[in-house]
Design a protein around this motif. Structure first.
Motif, PDB file in Angstrom:
ATOM      1  N   GLU A  20       3.660  10.915  -8.837  1.00 23.33           N
ATOM      2  CA  GLU A  20       2.780  11.427  -9.898  1.00 23.33           C
ATOM      3  C   GLU A  20       2.259  12.807  -9.537  1.00 23.33           C
ATOM      4  OE1 GLU A  20      -1.629  10.249 -11.023  1.00 23.33           O
ATOM      5  OE2 GLU A  20      -0.221   8.752 -11.831  1.00 23.33           O
ATOM      6  N   LEU A  21       1.917  12.978  -8.262  1.00 23.71           N
ATOM      7  CA  LEU A  21       1.397  14.257  -7.788  1.00 23.71           C
ATOM      8  C   LEU A  21       2.452  15.351  -7.912  1.00 23.71           C
ATOM      9  CD1 LEU A  21      -0.852  15.886  -6.408  1.00 23.71           C
ATOM     10  CD2 LEU A  21       0.055  15.091  -4.198  1.00 23.71           C
ATOM     11  N   GLU A  22       3.702  15.023  -7.543  1.00 23.74           N
ATOM     12  CA  GLU A  22       4.782  16.000  -7.649  1.00 23.74           C
ATOM     13  C   GLU A  22       4.994  16.436  -9.090  1.00 23.74           C
ATOM     14  OE1 GLU A  22       8.065  14.046  -5.837  1.00 23.74           O
ATOM     15  OE2 GLU A  22       7.466  14.560  -3.781  1.00 23.74           O
ATOM     16  N   GLN A  23       4.926  15.441  -9.993  1.00 24.03           N
ATOM     17  CA  GLN A  23       5.092  15.758 -11.420  1.00 24.03           C
ATOM     18  C   GLN A  23       3.966  16.651 -11.916  1.00 24.03           C
ATOM     19  OE1 GLN A  23       5.370  12.323 -13.958  1.00 24.03           O
ATOM     20  NE2 GLN A  23       5.516  13.552 -15.838  1.00 24.03           N
TER      21      GLN A  23
ATOM     22  N   ALA B 140       0.836  -1.202   0.000  1.00 22.84           N
ATOM     23  CA  ALA B 140       0.000   0.000   0.000  1.00 22.84           C
ATOM     24  C   ALA B 140       0.872   1.253   0.000  1.00 22.84           C
ATOM     25  CB  ALA B 140      -0.930  -0.019   1.214  1.00 22.84           C
ATOM     26  N   LEU B 141       1.963   1.235   0.778  1.00 26.16           N
ATOM     27  CA  LEU B 141       2.867   2.393   0.808  1.00 26.16           C
ATOM     28  C   LEU B 141       3.563   2.588  -0.545  1.00 26.16           C
ATOM     29  CD1 LEU B 141       4.475   2.034   4.353  1.00 26.16           C
ATOM     30  CD2 LEU B 141       2.868   3.796   3.570  1.00 26.16           C
ATOM     31  N   ALA B 142       3.841   1.460  -1.225  1.00 24.33           N
ATOM     32  CA  ALA B 142       4.449   1.566  -2.568  1.00 24.33           C
ATOM     33  C   ALA B 142       3.493   2.291  -3.515  1.00 24.33           C
ATOM     34  CB  ALA B 142       4.792   0.188  -3.105  1.00 24.33           C
ATOM     35  N   GLN B 143       2.209   1.932  -3.420  1.00 20.36           N
ATOM     36  CA  GLN B 143       1.197   2.614  -4.251  1.00 20.36           C
ATOM     37  C   GLN B 143       1.093   4.100  -3.867  1.00 20.36           C
ATOM     38  OE1 GLN B 143      -0.843   1.625  -6.837  1.00 20.36           O
ATOM     39  NE2 GLN B 143       0.527  -0.148  -6.893  1.00 20.36           N
ATOM     40  N   LYS B 144       1.183   4.327  -2.531  1.00 21.98           N
ATOM     41  CA  LYS B 144       1.116   5.712  -2.067  1.00 21.98           C
ATOM     42  C   LYS B 144       2.256   6.530  -2.667  1.00 21.98           C
ATOM     43  CE  LYS B 144       1.734   8.514   2.103  1.00 21.98           C
ATOM     44  NZ  LYS B 144       1.995   8.502   3.573  1.00 21.98           N
ATOM     45  N   HIS B 145       3.466   6.007  -2.623  1.00 18.38           N
ATOM     46  CA  HIS B 145       4.615   6.732  -3.153  1.00 18.38           C
ATOM     47  C   HIS B 145       4.552   6.892  -4.672  1.00 18.38           C
ATOM     48  CE1 HIS B 145       7.041   7.406   0.432  1.00 18.38           C
ATOM     49  NE2 HIS B 145       6.546   6.261   0.890  1.00 18.38           N
ATOM     50  N   LYS B 146       3.931   5.914  -5.320  1.00 18.67           N
ATOM     51  CA  LYS B 146       3.726   6.032  -6.768  1.00 18.67           C
ATOM     52  C   LYS B 146       2.868   7.263  -7.072  1.00 18.67           C
ATOM     53  CE  LYS B 146       1.158   3.870 -10.517  1.00 18.67           C
ATOM     54  NZ  LYS B 146       0.259   2.747 -10.888  1.00 18.67           N
ATOM     55  N   TYR B 147       1.794   7.423  -6.303  1.00 21.86           N
ATOM     56  CA  TYR B 147       0.908   8.576  -6.531  1.00 21.86           C
ATOM     57  C   TYR B 147       1.528   9.878  -6.024  1.00 21.86           C
ATOM     58  CZ  TYR B 147      -2.833   5.607  -8.220  1.00 21.86           C
ATOM     59  OH  TYR B 147      -3.575   4.720  -8.980  1.00 21.86           O
ATOM     60  N   ILE B 148       2.396   9.774  -5.011  1.00 19.13           N
ATOM     61  CA  ILE B 148       3.105  10.976  -4.560  1.00 19.13           C
ATOM     62  C   ILE B 148       4.013  11.488  -5.668  1.00 19.13           C
ATOM     63  CG2 ILE B 148       4.932  11.813  -3.020  1.00 19.13           C
ATOM     64  CD1 ILE B 148       3.698  10.126  -0.781  1.00 19.13           C
TER      65      ILE B 148
END
Length: 220
Positions: A100-103, A90-98
């Motif tokens: 994406e969000l930064e980009q 779940a944290l891996a998915q969270k960091h994936k979206y983080i």
């Protein structure tokens, strides 16, 4: 030529200098105004396109933020259930979206800066366009004034003022001669009349003298 390269050329152009050097300023100002109006339409179209893109980015940012919150919650739930493996996933998915969000936020930042620059450019171009239109009005007034003055000059060339005055003087002299003839005629006519009356008076005196002589002869 790119839109903003052309825009920069237009904004930096010295309209007055261009017109002063142009052989046909009125034609040049029309072309300048046309170019400005076309560029302004393109600038506004580009701004509208990027505003729509910014709205799309805003929706993606919102969705990414929601996903970050969602997977963070899932990680907490997995830890609560002693499922470190699921929490890690779940944290891996969270960091994936983080990431994406930064980009997305970086793209949105650049897009905001670009739109601010476009708005500033559009205002500059509108100011230049207004200046060009004011110059066009001034040129039109000058042209109308020049045309009126040219017509006056042409009329003066056809009907020379000095010649017209000379004709008037000659006409006035002609009238003076006619009036003099009338006065001379009146004077002659009056003189003849006086002479005729004087003759009548002389005849009457002779008749009276003759009558006196006849009377004396008769009495003698």
């Amino acid at each position: 030529m790119g839109l903003f390269t052309r825009f920069t050329d237009i904004v930096n152009a010295n309209i007055n200098s261009m017109l002063d050097k142009a052989e046909q300023p009125e034609k040049m100002i029309r072309l300048i105004i046309q170019e400005m109006e076309e560029t302004l339409v393109e600038v506004r179209a580009t701004a509208a396109k990027n505003i729509a893109e910014q709205k799309t980015l805003a929706r993606k940012v919102s969705a990414s933020q929601a996903s970050v919150t969602h997977w963070h919650g899932k990680a907490e739930l997995a830890l609560a259930k002693d499922r470190d493996d699921l929490a890690k996933a779940a944290l891996a998915q969270k960091h994936k979206y983080i990431a994406e969000l930064e980009q997305l936020e970086e793209e949105n930042k650049h897009l905001s800066e670009f739109l601010t620059a476009v708005q500033d450019d559009a205002q500059k171009l509108q100011s230049k366009l207004n200046e060009a239109k004011r110059r066009q009005e001034a040129l039109l007034l000058r042209q109308e004034s020049a045309e009126v003055r040219l017509k006056v000059r042409e009329k003066a060339a056809i009907y020379n003022i000095d010649e017209a005055i000379g004709k008037f003087e000659r006409y006035q002299q002609k009238i003076d001669r006619i009036e003099a003839q009338v006065e001379a005629f009146d004077m002659t006519e009056n003189k003849d009349l006086s002479a005729q009356i004087a003759d009548l008076e002389q005849d009457e005196n002779i008749e009276q003298e003759l009558a006196e002589m006849k009377k004396q002869v008769a009495n003698g």
